[in-house]
Scaffold this motif. Structure first.
Motif, PDB file in Angstrom:
ATOM      1  N   CYS A  32       0.870  -1.172   0.000  1.00 31.78           N
ATOM      2  CA  CYS A  32       0.000   0.000   0.000  1.00 31.78           C
ATOM      3  C   CYS A  32       0.907   1.221   0.000  1.00 31.78           C
ATOM      4  O   CYS A  32       1.782   1.354   0.857  1.00 31.78           O
ATOM      5  CB  CYS A  32      -0.898   0.001   1.234  1.00 31.78           C
ATOM      6  SG  CYS A  32      -2.024  -1.406   1.272  1.00 31.78           S
ATOM      7  N   CYS A  59       3.846  -3.002   3.447  1.00 34.85           N
ATOM      8  CA  CYS A  59       3.049  -4.211   3.223  1.00 34.85           C
ATOM      9  C   CYS A  59       1.939  -4.327   4.269  1.00 34.85           C
ATOM     10  O   CYS A  59       2.167  -4.043   5.447  1.00 34.85           O
ATOM     11  CB  CYS A  59       3.942  -5.444   3.311  1.00 34.85           C
ATOM     12  SG  CYS A  59       5.275  -5.442   2.104  1.00 34.85           S
ATOM     13  N   PRO A  60       0.760  -4.762   3.844  1.00 30.79           N
ATOM     14  CA  PRO A  60      -0.312  -5.007   4.819  1.00 30.79           C
ATOM     15  C   PRO A  60       0.076  -6.136   5.769  1.00 30.79           C
ATOM     16  O   PRO A  60       0.717  -7.111   5.365  1.00 30.79           O
ATOM     17  CB  PRO A  60      -1.504  -5.424   3.956  1.00 30.79           C
ATOM     18  CG  PRO A  60      -1.184  -4.978   2.573  1.00 30.79           C
ATOM     19  CD  PRO A  60       0.309  -5.004   2.468  1.00 30.79           C
ATOM     20  N   GLU A  64      -5.176  -7.026   7.998  1.00 28.66           N
ATOM     21  CA  GLU A  64      -5.419  -5.612   7.701  1.00 28.66           C
ATOM     22  C   GLU A  64      -6.041  -5.434   6.330  1.00 28.66           C
ATOM     23  O   GLU A  64      -5.677  -6.127   5.379  1.00 28.66           O
ATOM     24  CB  GLU A  64      -4.093  -4.828   7.678  1.00 28.66           C
ATOM     25  CG  GLU A  64      -3.597  -4.351   8.978  1.00 28.66           C
ATOM     26  CD  GLU A  64      -2.352  -3.492   8.832  1.00 28.66           C
ATOM     27  OE1 GLU A  64      -2.227  -2.546   9.625  1.00 28.66           O
ATOM     28  OE2 GLU A  64      -1.496  -3.746   7.965  1.00 28.66           O
ATOM     29  N   THR A  65      -6.950  -4.489   6.227  1.00 28.96           N
ATOM     30  CA  THR A  65      -7.435  -4.076   4.913  1.00 28.96           C
ATOM     31  C   THR A  65      -6.368  -3.170   4.297  1.00 28.96           C
ATOM     32  O   THR A  65      -5.440  -2.722   4.984  1.00 28.96           O
ATOM     33  CB  THR A  65      -8.755  -3.294   5.024  1.00 28.96           C
ATOM     34  OG1 THR A  65      -8.498  -2.058   5.709  1.00 28.96           O
ATOM     35  CG2 THR A  65      -9.831  -4.094   5.747  1.00 28.96           C
ATOM     36  N   MET A  66      -6.524  -2.883   3.015  1.00 30.04           N
ATOM     37  CA  MET A  66      -5.584  -1.971   2.353  1.00 30.04           C
ATOM     38  C   MET A  66      -5.597  -0.607   3.046  1.00 30.04           C
ATOM     39  O   MET A  66      -4.544  -0.020   3.296  1.00 30.04           O
ATOM     40  CB  MET A  66      -5.950  -1.818   0.870  1.00 30.04           C
ATOM     41  CG  MET A  66      -5.797  -3.094   0.073  1.00 30.04           C
ATOM     42  SD  MET A  66      -6.231  -2.907  -1.681  1.00 30.04           S
ATOM     43  CE  MET A  66      -7.982  -2.551  -1.611  1.00 30.04           C
ATOM     44  N   GLU A  68      -6.526   0.156   6.161  1.00 29.58           N
ATOM     45  CA  GLU A  68      -5.934   0.066   7.508  1.00 29.58           C
ATOM     46  C   GLU A  68      -4.410   0.040   7.428  1.00 29.58           C
ATOM     47  O   GLU A  68      -3.732   0.698   8.229  1.00 29.58           O
ATOM     48  CB  GLU A  68      -6.444  -1.186   8.229  1.00 29.58           C
ATOM     49  CG  GLU A  68      -7.896  -1.105   8.639  1.00 29.58           C
ATOM     50  CD  GLU A  68      -8.484  -2.442   9.060  1.00 29.58           C
ATOM     51  OE1 GLU A  68      -9.569  -2.414   9.691  1.00 29.58           O
ATOM     52  OE2 GLU A  68      -7.902  -3.503   8.756  1.00 29.58           O
ATOM     53  N   ALA A  69      -3.868  -0.696   6.465  1.00 29.36           N
ATOM     54  CA  ALA A  69      -2.416  -0.734   6.285  1.00 29.36           C
ATOM     55  C   ALA A  69      -1.877   0.642   5.920  1.00 29.36           C
ATOM     56  O   ALA A  69      -0.844   1.078   6.429  1.00 29.36           O
ATOM     57  CB  ALA A  69      -2.039  -1.757   5.214  1.00 29.36           C
TER      58      ALA A  69
END
Length: 159
Positions: A32, A59-60, A64-66, A68-69
């Motif tokens: 991300c 990196c997630p 984690e969602t994209m 959140e990352a």
């Protein structure tokens, strides 16, 4: 192909897709990234290990969602808590590196945030990840002798 960096990594495409569609259709988003626009310029970070200027991200982590990352990385690398704007997906061909011994295709979630110039001092004071990101600078102020990762420079054009 949109760009190739010094290591042979390629930005194959930038996919304009909603965040929801990207989440449902691309389960293997491996990174991300955040394009930070300040005025008419872009903020870059100097990566200690790769020895070049890059945009921000990572990196997630497991679960984690994209988004959140991206918010976590934004806090670590920039010390800010701003809602990032979804821009799309980057499609990469990555060369062997410390993540893998194979040439591989990867997808990266690309976000953007616009900040006022007053944020520069705040970011310098509040960012916590100083081991990986040694220093920050506006793209237009980086000397011509310093390496800027070409894939990241190209990604700034999508914001």
């Amino acid at each position: 192909m949109l760009a190739v960096d010094q290591a042979g990594n390629k930005l194959l495409d930038f996919i304009k897709i909603t965040e929801e569609d990207a989440t449902s259709r691309f389960s293997q988003v491996s990174v991300c990234l955040l394009v930070v626009k300040i005025g008419e310029d872009y903020l870059m970070g100097f990566n200690h290990w790769r020895k070049c200027w890059e945009i921000f991200g990572g990196c997630p982590e497991e679960g984690e969602t994209m988004r959140e990352a991206m918010v976590r990385e934004e806090k670590e690398e920039l010390g800010i808590d701003c809602e990032p704007q979804w821009l799309g997906l980057a499609h990469f061909e990555m060369q062997p590196d410390y993540f893998s011994n194979e040439v591989r295709e990867e997808y990266g979630a690309i976000f953007g945030v616009s900040l006022g110039e007053e944020y520069l001092a705040q970011i310098e004071n509040l960012r916590t990840d100083r081991e990986e990101i040694e220093k920050i600078a506006l793209l237009g102020e980086i000397s011509s002798g310093e390496e800027i990762r070409e894939l990241d420079r190209k990604l700034t054009e999508f914001y």
